[in-house]
Design an enzyme around this catalytic site. Sequence first.
Site, PDB file in Angstrom:
ATOM      1  N   LYS A  50       2.311   1.477  -9.067  1.00  0.00           N
ATOM      2  CA  LYS A  50       2.149   0.690  -7.836  1.00  0.00           C
ATOM      3  C   LYS A  50       1.680  -0.710  -8.219  1.00  0.00           C
ATOM      4  O   LYS A  50       0.658  -0.862  -8.890  1.00  0.00           O
ATOM      5  CB  LYS A  50       1.138   1.372  -6.909  1.00  0.00           C
ATOM      6  CG  LYS A  50       0.991   0.658  -5.568  1.00  0.00           C
ATOM      7  CD  LYS A  50       0.224   1.516  -4.586  1.00  0.00           C
ATOM      8  CE  LYS A  50      -0.002   0.790  -3.266  1.00  0.00           C
ATOM      9  NZ  LYS A  50      -0.744   1.623  -2.319  1.00  0.00           N
TER      10      LYS A  50
ATOM     11  N   ASP B  95       5.801 -10.131  -2.872  1.00  0.00           N
ATOM     12  CA  ASP B  95       5.923 -10.378  -4.313  1.00  0.00           C
ATOM     13  C   ASP B  95       5.946  -9.133  -5.200  1.00  0.00           C
ATOM     14  O   ASP B  95       6.105  -9.238  -6.420  1.00  0.00           O
ATOM     15  CB  ASP B  95       4.783 -11.308  -4.774  1.00  0.00           C
ATOM     16  CG  ASP B  95       3.418 -10.772  -4.383  1.00  0.00           C
ATOM     17  OD1 ASP B  95       3.300  -9.550  -4.181  1.00  0.00           O
ATOM     18  OD2 ASP B  95       2.476 -11.576  -4.265  1.00  0.00           O
ATOM     19  N   GLY B  96       5.752  -7.963  -4.612  1.00  0.00           N
ATOM     20  CA  GLY B  96       5.816  -6.743  -5.421  1.00  0.00           C
ATOM     21  C   GLY B  96       4.562  -6.466  -6.234  1.00  0.00           C
ATOM     22  O   GLY B  96       4.526  -5.521  -7.021  1.00  0.00           O
TER      23      GLY B  96
ATOM     24  N   ASP C 267      -1.149   6.479  -0.059  1.00  0.00           N
ATOM     25  CA  ASP C 267      -1.233   5.045   0.246  1.00  0.00           C
ATOM     26  C   ASP C 267      -2.619   4.643   0.752  1.00  0.00           C
ATOM     27  O   ASP C 267      -2.895   4.642   1.950  1.00  0.00           O
ATOM     28  CB  ASP C 267      -0.135   4.606   1.225  1.00  0.00           C
ATOM     29  CG  ASP C 267       1.187   4.407   0.486  1.00  0.00           C
ATOM     30  OD1 ASP C 267       1.267   4.811  -0.702  1.00  0.00           O
ATOM     31  OD2 ASP C 267       2.127   3.855   1.073  1.00  0.00           O
TER      32      ASP C 267
ATOM     33  N   GLY D 257      10.745   1.114   2.424  1.00  0.00           N
ATOM     34  CA  GLY D 257      11.010   1.444   1.009  1.00  0.00           C
ATOM     35  C   GLY D 257       9.890   1.002   0.085  1.00  0.00           C
ATOM     36  O   GLY D 257       8.921   0.353   0.482  1.00  0.00           O
TER      37      GLY D 257
ATOM     38  N   ASP E 246       5.477   5.958   7.438  1.00  0.00           N
ATOM     39  CA  ASP E 246       5.836   5.743   6.023  1.00  0.00           C
ATOM     40  C   ASP E 246       4.658   6.061   5.113  1.00  0.00           C
ATOM     41  O   ASP E 246       4.815   6.083   3.889  1.00  0.00           O
ATOM     42  CB  ASP E 246       6.324   4.305   5.791  1.00  0.00           C
ATOM     43  CG  ASP E 246       5.331   3.267   6.290  1.00  0.00           C
ATOM     44  OD1 ASP E 246       4.997   3.305   7.489  1.00  0.00           O
ATOM     45  OD2 ASP E 246       4.868   2.438   5.497  1.00  0.00           O
ATOM     46  N   ASN E 247       3.480   6.303   5.692  1.00  0.00           N
ATOM     47  CA  ASN E 247       2.306   6.667   4.889  1.00  0.00           C
ATOM     48  C   ASN E 247       1.916   8.127   5.101  1.00  0.00           C
ATOM     49  O   ASN E 247       0.779   8.513   4.857  1.00  0.00           O
ATOM     50  CB  ASN E 247       1.123   5.756   5.233  1.00  0.00           C
ATOM     51  CG  ASN E 247       1.358   4.322   4.767  1.00  0.00           C
ATOM     52  OD1 ASN E 247       2.146   4.086   3.862  1.00  0.00           O
ATOM     53  ND2 ASN E 247       0.679   3.375   5.377  1.00  0.00           N
TER      54      ASN E 247
ATOM     55  N   GLY F 269       8.366  -1.267  -1.879  1.00  0.00           N
ATOM     56  CA  GLY F 269       8.477  -2.710  -2.099  1.00  0.00           C
ATOM     57  C   GLY F 269       7.737  -3.172  -3.347  1.00  0.00           C
ATOM     58  O   GLY F 269       7.941  -4.285  -3.833  1.00  0.00           O
ATOM     59  N   ARG F 270       6.853  -2.316  -3.850  1.00  0.00           N
ATOM     60  CA  ARG F 270       6.124  -2.688  -5.066  1.00  0.00           C
ATOM     61  C   ARG F 270       5.773  -1.466  -5.911  1.00  0.00           C
ATOM     62  O   ARG F 270       4.971  -1.562  -6.837  1.00  0.00           O
ATOM     63  CB  ARG F 270       4.859  -3.447  -4.719  1.00  0.00           C
ATOM     64  CG  ARG F 270       3.942  -2.700  -3.777  1.00  0.00           C
ATOM     65  CD  ARG F 270       2.661  -3.427  -3.638  1.00  0.00           C
ATOM     66  NE  ARG F 270       1.878  -2.895  -2.543  1.00  0.00           N
ATOM     67  CZ  ARG F 270       0.676  -3.315  -2.237  1.00  0.00           C
ATOM     68  NH1 ARG F 270       0.140  -4.281  -2.951  1.00  0.00           N
ATOM     69  NH2 ARG F 270       0.014  -2.805  -1.237  1.00  0.00           N
TER      70      ARG F 270
HETATM   71  P1  AMP Z   1       1.777  -0.316   3.190  1.00  0.00           P
HETATM   72  O1  AMP Z   1       1.179  -0.961   4.391  1.00  0.00           O
HETATM   73  O2  AMP Z   1       1.031  -0.594   1.911  1.00  0.00           O
HETATM   74  O3  AMP Z   1       2.018   1.128   3.378  1.00  0.00           O
HETATM   75  O4  AMP Z   1       3.191  -1.014   2.945  1.00  0.00           O
HETATM   76  C1  AMP Z   1       4.189  -1.100   3.939  1.00  0.00           C
HETATM   77  C2  AMP Z   1       5.455  -1.610   3.313  1.00  0.00           C
HETATM   78  O5  AMP Z   1       5.249  -2.921   2.767  1.00  0.00           O
HETATM   79  C3  AMP Z   1       6.002  -0.767   2.166  1.00  0.00           C
HETATM   80  O6  AMP Z   1       7.398  -0.835   2.233  1.00  0.00           O
HETATM   81  C4  AMP Z   1       5.471  -1.490   0.955  1.00  0.00           C
HETATM   82  O7  AMP Z   1       6.233  -1.235  -0.199  1.00  0.00           O
HETATM   83  C5  AMP Z   1       5.583  -2.941   1.392  1.00  0.00           C
HETATM   84  N1  AMP Z   1       4.656  -3.825   0.673  1.00  0.00           N
HETATM   85  C6  AMP Z   1       3.316  -3.918   0.830  1.00  0.00           C
HETATM   86  N2  AMP Z   1       2.813  -4.858   0.000  1.00  0.00           N
HETATM   87  C7  AMP Z   1       3.837  -5.378  -0.719  1.00  0.00           C
HETATM   88  C8  AMP Z   1       3.970  -6.363  -1.737  1.00  0.00           C
HETATM   89  N3  AMP Z   1       2.931  -7.035  -2.208  1.00  0.00           N
HETATM   90  N4  AMP Z   1       5.204  -6.595  -2.234  1.00  0.00           N
HETATM   91  C9  AMP Z   1       6.265  -5.925  -1.783  1.00  0.00           C
HETATM   92  N5  AMP Z   1       6.219  -5.004  -0.817  1.00  0.00           N
HETATM   93  C10 AMP Z   1       5.034  -4.706  -0.283  1.00  0.00           C
HETATM   94 MG    MG Z   2       2.725   2.568   2.402  1.00  0.00          MG
END
Ligand code: AMP
Ligand code: MG
Length: 550
Positions: free
Chosen positions: A134, A146-147, A295, A103, A285-286, A105-106
């Site tokens: 983002k 931390d979002g 992403d 989902g 997810d990407n 997350g940020r």
């Molecule tokens: P990503 O590798 O950027 O595609 O992220 C994979 C997952 O980790 C996704 O669900 C993102 O929303 C979550 N995510 C990555 N970085 C953060 C962050 N700093 N805070 C919250 N969720 C994160």
């Molecule tokens: Mg992603």
Amino acid sequence: MKPLLPPIHSIFTSSLPADPDTSNTSRSVEGAAYSWVSPTSTKSAQVICVNNALAKALGFTELSLTSNEFADLVSGNAPASSIQSYAMNYGGHQFGQWAGQLGDGRAINLGQYQLHSNQQNETVEQSFVTLQLKGAGQTPYSRRADGMAVLRSSIREYLCSEAMFHLGIPTTRALSLTLTGEEVIRDKLYDGRAAFEPCAVVARVSPSFLRFGSVQLPSSRGDLALLKQTVDFSINSDYPHLLTESKNITKEVYLNWFTKICERTAHLIVEWMRVGFVHGVLNTDNMSLIGETIDFGPYGWIDNFDLNWTPNTSDAAEKRYRFGQQAYIGQWNLFQLANAIYPLIEEAEPLQNILTNYNQTYQTLWLAMMRNKMGIDTNYEDAVDASNLIESDLQLSKDLEKILSLVNTDMTLFYRQLANISKNVNADDLILIKKHFSDCFYQPETITESYLTQLSLWLERYKQRLLIDNLADSQRKAKMDNINPCYILRNFQVQEAIELAEQGDYSRVLILSELLKTPYKQQAKYKEFESKRPDWATNKFGCSALSCSS
Ligand code: AMP
Ligand code: MG
């Protein structure tokens, strides 16, 4: 009084089920496509970059872009009462393993804007686009993170998504880059030396932020109702031309939808291969359901042509997402999507056939792309000639890739120099050939006579092929220069821009964003950006390798 900012619509949230829990705590969210959540307000937002053309297309007036209301909107400080924002629920396969719920997350979606001109990817028919922040704070999907997003990764996303767009490659776009005034701790080298870094928010835009994982998650939970709602929403909003007059979504429509996603994914990856882009984290997810680049994490651009290269340090051992494996990974991911939609179709064979066709589509698109890169024409009426040429052009393309891999050769510079070769060149003249391509080589001392002989033999074949087309050299060069960029977002150049920005100097970010608006046209004032990776950047973090820390 007329409102300063254009209206926001709630198309996504009014079409799909919401999480009834409105608290902002990390949790498993079932039976819902999204959760209501507001961005975390920021200390002192400072807008660093605004994409004027995109802002205009979204209906923002020039005057509004310098207003406090705009800064509040794109930094996540707009009053919660005025915007019903949400985070999307999705899952994904990460590095080949099912990871369950992930989902946003940020990332927090503010809602939909109507497009006022066709600024987006032309293959997407949607006239509404979603604006998403983002790095806007925690959501129910943040798990223990931390979002937030740090400045360096936000600059990378802003510049790279816009570079992609101007190269003509499907991508999410960036409206603005804003410093939030906060800092967070990151261990960017994964070596235990964590430090505070400034945070930023990228306001990004796409007709759809749905991912393969948006379909996978409800399917993995056996939630057929949400699975169907999600796929139907994607068809209705992004693939309406697949609907028949009755608007009924039959099995055939689902299969056509899947076929289109396979075609768009093949097209996207061929385009990445054309310009030397390595996504770095092609988890499901990407992967966008509309075939956009989405992403921008530890991505990289090919300097020296190397099909085995990956920029992502987390993938250094397996190199799952290396340059030359992206097409295969595209298919692997599509296979997961096929599994996820199987309950809507209940027949494996048609799905398997579509997946098999992906290979053929990819090969056909790849050859067409390589022919374009080499400036080879393909308009032959005689069917016999055409099919012979397919075989020999394929061999010519593959052999060129082998030659480029023999010594460290800059991919971008090489194709621009290939365009300057005359079809009457004396390919036997090794000294002349060495001189012609000398700028493209990273280690001139490795250029042996044996290597030059191979290059010369290839050039002789190339020359023979050009004689079939018989285009004037100038015509061929014009065609090639329209497809082989003069400028890409070189890893070391974005890293230099980041290091300056971290000192408070954003000028290089602005220069790069300006320069990359016309990537195919040589620009005298930007001569310095045409150079290949300097020696100091060969092994420097950020220039050759990156972690997922962002
Ligand atoms: P990503 O590798 O950027 O595609 O992220 C994979 C997952 O980790 C996704 O669900 C993102 O929303 C979550 N995510 C990555 N970085 C953060 C962050 N700093 N805070 C919250 N969720 C994160
Ligand atoms: Mg992603």
